[in-house]
Design an enzyme around this catalytic site. Structure first.
Site, PDB file in Angstrom:
ATOM      1  N   PRO A 146      68.583  56.067  28.812  1.00 13.72           N
ATOM      2  CA  PRO A 146      68.922  57.373  28.265  1.00 13.72           C
ATOM      3  C   PRO A 146      68.257  58.489  29.070  1.00 13.72           C
ATOM      4  O   PRO A 146      67.042  58.644  29.040  1.00 13.72           O
ATOM      5  CB  PRO A 146      68.369  57.327  26.839  1.00 13.72           C
ATOM      6  CG  PRO A 146      67.851  55.941  26.635  1.00 13.72           C
ATOM      7  CD  PRO A 146      67.630  55.355  27.984  1.00 13.72           C
ATOM      8  N   GLU A 147      69.043  59.208  29.808  1.00 11.08           N
ATOM      9  CA  GLU A 147      68.537  60.418  30.453  1.00 11.08           C
ATOM     10  C   GLU A 147      68.899  61.603  29.577  1.00 11.08           C
ATOM     11  O   GLU A 147      69.434  61.431  28.473  1.00 11.08           O
ATOM     12  CB  GLU A 147      69.126  60.538  31.867  1.00 11.08           C
ATOM     13  CG  GLU A 147      68.571  59.483  32.808  1.00 11.08           C
ATOM     14  CD  GLU A 147      67.977  60.091  34.077  1.00 11.08           C
ATOM     15  OE1 GLU A 147      67.626  61.287  34.083  1.00 11.08           O
ATOM     16  OE2 GLU A 147      67.869  59.354  35.067  1.00 11.08           O
ATOM     17  N   HIS A 152      65.676  43.725  17.893  1.00 10.29           N
ATOM     18  CA  HIS A 152      65.152  44.976  18.461  1.00 10.29           C
ATOM     19  C   HIS A 152      65.516  46.203  17.639  1.00 10.29           C
ATOM     20  O   HIS A 152      65.337  47.320  18.107  1.00 10.29           O
ATOM     21  CB  HIS A 152      65.611  45.169  19.908  1.00 10.29           C
ATOM     22  CG  HIS A 152      65.415  43.963  20.772  1.00 10.29           C
ATOM     23  ND1 HIS A 152      64.181  43.394  20.981  1.00 10.29           N
ATOM     24  CD2 HIS A 152      66.287  43.192  21.462  1.00 10.29           C
ATOM     25  CE1 HIS A 152      64.309  42.348  21.784  1.00 10.29           C
ATOM     26  NE2 HIS A 152      65.577  42.199  22.078  1.00 10.29           N
ATOM     27  N   ARG A 208      63.108  47.316  24.994  1.00  7.46           N
ATOM     28  CA  ARG A 208      61.912  47.334  25.851  1.00  7.46           C
ATOM     29  C   ARG A 208      60.736  48.068  25.220  1.00  7.46           C
ATOM     30  O   ARG A 208      59.654  48.100  25.794  1.00  7.46           O
ATOM     31  CB  ARG A 208      62.247  47.950  27.206  1.00  7.46           C
ATOM     32  CG  ARG A 208      63.247  47.107  27.970  1.00  7.46           C
ATOM     33  CD  ARG A 208      63.506  47.640  29.347  1.00  7.46           C
ATOM     34  NE  ARG A 208      64.726  47.052  29.876  1.00  7.46           N
ATOM     35  CZ  ARG A 208      65.261  47.355  31.027  1.00  7.46           C
ATOM     36  NH1 ARG A 208      64.693  48.266  31.790  1.00  7.46           N
ATOM     37  NH2 ARG A 208      66.364  46.789  31.429  1.00  7.46           N
ATOM     38  N   ARG A 225      53.078  73.185  47.761  1.00  6.37           N
ATOM     39  CA  ARG A 225      53.113  71.796  47.286  1.00  6.37           C
ATOM     40  C   ARG A 225      53.629  70.889  48.397  1.00  6.37           C
ATOM     41  O   ARG A 225      54.671  71.139  49.002  1.00  6.37           O
ATOM     42  CB  ARG A 225      54.026  71.685  46.053  1.00  6.37           C
ATOM     43  CG  ARG A 225      53.555  72.568  44.882  1.00  6.37           C
ATOM     44  CD  ARG A 225      52.316  71.993  44.231  1.00  6.37           C
ATOM     45  NE  ARG A 225      52.604  70.815  43.472  1.00  6.37           N
ATOM     46  CZ  ARG A 225      52.797  70.796  42.147  1.00  6.37           C
ATOM     47  NH1 ARG A 225      52.714  71.887  41.463  1.00  6.37           N
ATOM     48  NH2 ARG A 225      53.050  69.694  41.518  1.00  6.37           N
TER      49      ARG A 225
END
Length: 275
Positions: free
Chosen positions: A6-7, A95, A114, A156
């Site tokens: 899931p983004e 799960h 997970r 940076r």
DNA sequence: CCGGACGCCTGTCGGC
DNA sequence: TGCCGACAGGCGTCCG
């Protein structure tokens, strides 16, 4: 594999999928079958949420915020989390760790094989919670633009890919969409963030917005899966141009897509289109 | 402050 | 065919 991640667009789609079923509902109780997620789900959370009405649902970065009368639940889907709204009597599958039992006979059910997801309780204001306090701007907000990236990147030396995946800089850009946005912007992922000029950051910001927007729009087609018992809630086929396409021709120029690791993450890019 | 490495976890996949 | 190691990833945390 990709469907397990899931983004930001999937989180937004999850929010839109569950919101109609949770708005103004009352949470009767929390039922946890497994509390060992990314962090242990504290047992004190059960009493904190019981009996409260859901007043609003929002997203911040990849966090789902369920705002209740006296505080907020902060939910992260991690790498394999998914949500469905089901009759509360539906037997849990493998799960299926957490249920929020609602007052209309349904429950919001979290599945997370997970267990990289997490669930937290936050007193108001939820924005002050340690997980949210230092987040950068939302990529789809009007306040996020190329000038923001340009300004924060001066000096940076880290790669631009690591830079845009830093949640303090910009909230909610994961590994997949970092590669996709950099490809659309024609920027090499290894380039030091401090060595990119403003016009290129403007292209990058526009690419981030467009790739996320397109994915969210596509996710709209899967909203009904959130109330299907055997559905695949919220996840959808992505139109990816470089991610996962190592060795295949770049869709822009035909050169083979390259895969290299930046930090601990796989990066995909076209060595010809991206400089 | 900055940048990079680590570890949590399990399903999938490639190699033998 | 079966087993087993490598790999995938978000992100807080730790270390130099």
């Amino acid at each position: 594999m990709l469907r397990d991640m899931p983004e930001l667009p999937e989180v937004e789609t999850s929010l839109r999928g569950i919101a109609p079923h949770l708005a103004n509902r009352r949470i009767l109780k929390l039922a946890a079958r497994e509390r060992r997620l990314r962090w242990p789900v504290p047992t004190t959370l059960d009493a904190a949420v019981a009996g409260q009405r859901v007043t609003a649902l929002r997203r911040r970065a990849k966090y789902l915020l369920l705002e209740l009368e006296q505080g907020s639940l902060i939910l992260h889907l991690g790498m394999s989390g998914s949500l469905r709204v089901l009759p509360a009597s539906t037997p849990p599958g493998p799960h299926d760790h957490i249920d929020l039992v609602l007052d209309d006979g349904h429950c919001l059910r979290l599945r997370d094989p997970r267990r990289f997801g997490s669930l937290h309780w936050a007193q108001p204001p939820v924005e002050s919670h340690p997980l949210l306090r230092h987040l950068g701007p939302e990529p789809l907000s009007p306040g996020f633009n190329g000038a923001h990236l340009y300004r924060l990147s001066r000096g940076r030396r880290a790669s631009v890919k690591a830079f845009i995946m830093d949640s303090h800089i910009l909230a909610g850009i994961g590994n997949i969409y970092a590669s996709e946005a950099l490809h659309r912007a024609g920027i090499h992922p290894h380039r030091p963030a401090g060595r990119i000029a403003l016009p290129r950051y403007e292209r990058l910001a526009a690419a981030i917005k467009s790739v996320l927007s397109a994915a969210i729009a596509e996710g709209g087609t899967s909203l009904r899966n959130f109330v299907q018992e055997d559905g695949n809630p919220g996840y959808f086929t992505r139109a990816l141009r470089v991610y996962g396409r190592a060795g295949l021709p770049c869709l822009g120029c035909g050169a083979p897509v390259r895969q290299r690791r930046i930090g601990q993450r796989s990066s995909f890019y076209c060595p010809r289109c991206q400089r």
